[in-house]
Design a protein around this motif. Structure first.
Motif, PDB file in Angstrom:
ATOM      1  N   VAL A 148       0.848  -1.197   0.000  1.00 29.98           N
ATOM      2  CA  VAL A 148       0.000   0.000   0.000  1.00 29.98           C
ATOM      3  C   VAL A 148       0.881   1.244   0.000  1.00 29.98           C
ATOM      4  CG1 VAL A 148      -1.936  -1.103   1.180  1.00 29.98           C
ATOM      5  CG2 VAL A 148      -0.185   0.027   2.511  1.00 29.98           C
ATOM      6  N   PRO A 149       0.352   2.382  -0.465  1.00 30.28           N
ATOM      7  CA  PRO A 149       1.142   3.621  -0.406  1.00 30.28           C
ATOM      8  C   PRO A 149       1.437   3.998   1.052  1.00 30.28           C
ATOM      9  CG  PRO A 149      -0.905   3.957  -1.638  1.00 30.28           C
ATOM     10  CD  PRO A 149      -0.953   2.581  -1.077  1.00 30.28           C
ATOM     11  N   GLU A 150       2.580   4.587   1.280  1.00 31.79           N
ATOM     12  CA  GLU A 150       3.010   4.954   2.637  1.00 31.79           C
ATOM     13  C   GLU A 150       1.969   5.818   3.354  1.00 31.79           C
ATOM     14  OE1 GLU A 150       5.352   4.858   5.942  1.00 31.79           O
ATOM     15  OE2 GLU A 150       5.757   3.786   4.074  1.00 31.79           O
ATOM     16  N   GLU A 151       1.343   6.739   2.637  1.00 39.32           N
ATOM     17  CA  GLU A 151       0.369   7.631   3.288  1.00 39.32           C
ATOM     18  C   GLU A 151      -0.919   6.912   3.691  1.00 39.32           C
ATOM     19  OE1 GLU A 151       0.097   8.168  -1.177  1.00 39.32           O
ATOM     20  OE2 GLU A 151       1.698   8.163   0.266  1.00 39.32           O
ATOM     21  N   ALA A 152      -1.139   5.684   3.222  1.00 37.99           N
ATOM     22  CA  ALA A 152      -2.332   4.924   3.589  1.00 37.99           C
ATOM     23  C   ALA A 152      -2.146   4.135   4.879  1.00 37.99           C
ATOM     24  CB  ALA A 152      -2.716   3.975   2.459  1.00 37.99           C
ATOM     25  N   VAL A 153      -0.906   3.975   5.352  1.00 37.28           N
ATOM     26  CA  VAL A 153      -0.644   3.208   6.566  1.00 37.28           C
ATOM     27  C   VAL A 153      -0.885   4.107   7.773  1.00 37.28           C
ATOM     28  CG1 VAL A 153       1.044   1.872   7.861  1.00 37.28           C
ATOM     29  CG2 VAL A 153       1.037   1.775   5.362  1.00 37.28           C
ATOM     30  N   LEU A 154      -1.944   3.791   8.523  1.00 39.91           N
ATOM     31  CA  LEU A 154      -2.306   4.606   9.685  1.00 39.91           C
ATOM     32  C   LEU A 154      -1.501   4.237  10.920  1.00 39.91           C
ATOM     33  CD1 LEU A 154      -6.188   4.619   9.382  1.00 39.91           C
ATOM     34  CD2 LEU A 154      -4.565   6.340   8.612  1.00 39.91           C
ATOM     35  N   GLY A 155      -1.135   2.983  11.015  1.00 36.96           N
ATOM     36  CA  GLY A 155      -0.394   2.538  12.190  1.00 36.96           C
ATOM     37  C   GLY A 155       0.252   1.199  11.929  1.00 36.96           C
ATOM     38  N   GLU A 156       0.888   0.693  12.959  1.00 34.92           N
ATOM     39  CA  GLU A 156       1.612  -0.556  12.816  1.00 34.92           C
ATOM     40  C   GLU A 156       1.525  -1.334  14.119  1.00 34.92           C
ATOM     41  OE1 GLU A 156       5.764  -1.769  10.808  1.00 34.92           O
ATOM     42  OE2 GLU A 156       5.765   0.018  12.048  1.00 34.92           O
ATOM     43  N   LEU A 157       1.311  -2.632  14.016  1.00 40.48           N
ATOM     44  CA  LEU A 157       1.248  -3.500  15.173  1.00 40.48           C
ATOM     45  C   LEU A 157       2.178  -4.671  14.927  1.00 40.48           C
ATOM     46  CD1 LEU A 157      -0.023  -4.465  17.852  1.00 40.48           C
ATOM     47  CD2 LEU A 157      -1.762  -5.604  16.474  1.00 40.48           C
ATOM     48  N   GLY A 158       3.086  -4.902  15.839  1.00 36.73           N
ATOM     49  CA  GLY A 158       3.980  -6.048  15.764  1.00 36.73           C
ATOM     50  C   GLY A 158       3.909  -6.802  17.064  1.00 36.73           C
ATOM     51  N   GLU A 159       3.839  -8.148  16.990  1.00 33.34           N
ATOM     52  CA  GLU A 159       3.768  -8.918  18.215  1.00 33.34           C
ATOM     53  C   GLU A 159       4.590 -10.194  18.102  1.00 33.34           C
ATOM     54  OE1 GLU A 159      -0.227  -9.966  19.194  1.00 33.34           O
ATOM     55  OE2 GLU A 159      -0.524 -11.153  17.398  1.00 33.34           O
ATOM     56  N   VAL A 160       5.042 -10.651  19.262  1.00 33.41           N
ATOM     57  CA  VAL A 160       5.761 -11.909  19.378  1.00 33.41           C
ATOM     58  C   VAL A 160       4.902 -12.795  20.249  1.00 33.41           C
ATOM     59  CG1 VAL A 160       7.861 -13.032  20.175  1.00 33.41           C
ATOM     60  CG2 VAL A 160       7.975 -10.727  19.204  1.00 33.41           C
ATOM     61  N   GLU A 161       4.286 -13.814  19.636  1.00 30.00           N
ATOM     62  CA  GLU A 161       3.382 -14.666  20.403  1.00 30.00           C
ATOM     63  C   GLU A 161       3.231 -16.010  19.713  1.00 30.00           C
ATOM     64  OE1 GLU A 161      -0.704 -14.005  22.707  1.00 30.00           O
ATOM     65  OE2 GLU A 161      -0.793 -13.500  20.589  1.00 30.00           O
ATOM     66  N   CYS A 162       3.277 -17.051  20.500  1.00 31.29           N
ATOM     67  CA  CYS A 162       3.084 -18.412  19.994  1.00 31.29           C
ATOM     68  C   CYS A 162       1.592 -18.732  20.051  1.00 31.29           C
ATOM     69  CB  CYS A 162       3.877 -19.397  20.839  1.00 31.29           C
ATOM     70  SG  CYS A 162       3.635 -21.109  20.337  1.00 31.29           S
ATOM     71  N   GLY A 163       1.073 -19.331  19.004  1.00 31.00           N
ATOM     72  CA  GLY A 163      -0.337 -19.703  18.967  1.00 31.00           C
ATOM     73  C   GLY A 163      -0.713 -20.716  20.037  1.00 31.00           C
ATOM     74  N   LYS A 164       0.215 -21.583  20.437  1.00 28.84           N
ATOM     75  CA  LYS A 164      -0.058 -22.579  21.471  1.00 28.84           C
ATOM     76  C   LYS A 164      -0.307 -21.958  22.828  1.00 28.84           C
ATOM     77  CE  LYS A 164       2.485 -26.616  19.870  1.00 28.84           C
ATOM     78  NZ  LYS A 164       3.589 -27.527  20.224  1.00 28.84           N
ATOM     79  N   THR A 165       0.439 -20.902  23.132  1.00 32.32           N
ATOM     80  CA  THR A 165       0.357 -20.320  24.477  1.00 32.32           C
ATOM     81  C   THR A 165      -0.475 -19.046  24.510  1.00 32.32           C
ATOM     82  OG1 THR A 165       2.419 -19.110  24.123  1.00 32.32           O
ATOM     83  CG2 THR A 165       2.581 -21.287  25.144  1.00 32.32           C
ATOM     84  N   ALA A 166      -1.053 -18.639  23.395  1.00 26.99           N
ATOM     85  CA  ALA A 166      -1.857 -17.410  23.383  1.00 26.99           C
ATOM     86  C   ALA A 166      -3.120 -17.601  24.198  1.00 26.99           C
ATOM     87  CB  ALA A 166      -2.206 -17.050  21.943  1.00 26.99           C
ATOM     88  N   GLU A 167      -3.525 -16.553  24.873  1.00 30.07           N
ATOM     89  CA  GLU A 167      -4.746 -16.612  25.676  1.00 30.07           C
ATOM     90  C   GLU A 167      -5.947 -16.277  24.833  1.00 30.07           C
ATOM     91  OE1 GLU A 167      -4.349 -14.243  29.155  1.00 30.07           O
ATOM     92  OE2 GLU A 167      -2.416 -15.081  29.606  1.00 30.07           O
TER      93      GLU A 167
END
Length: 62
Positions: free
Chosen positions: A43-62
């Motif tokens: 997507v164009p840079e001006e269309a990115v409103l924010g960013e979310l990054g996470e480190v999480e294993c699907g086995k241990t996710a709540e």
């Protein structure tokens, strides 16, 4: 990396999301930092409103 979006498409807001499963992946060259330019290449840079990054294993996710 070249941008893949179509310049004639209407501007739609997006939030970039990157995820890895383990802490070592988060620190490695295959981690979140490596995913950021790929996620933003769709997507164009001006269309990115924010960013979310996470480190999480699907086995241990709540």
């Amino acid at each position: 990396m070249p941008t893949i979006f179509f310049p004639t498409a209407p501007l739609v807001p997006y939030e970039a999301y990157e995820r890895v499963r383990t802490q070592p992946q988060g620190r490695s060259s295959f981690g979140l930092a490596a995913q950021q330019p790929v996620a933003r290449s769709f997507v164009p840079e001006e269309a990115v409103l924010g960013e979310l990054g996470e480190v999480e294993c699907g086995k241990t996710a709540e």
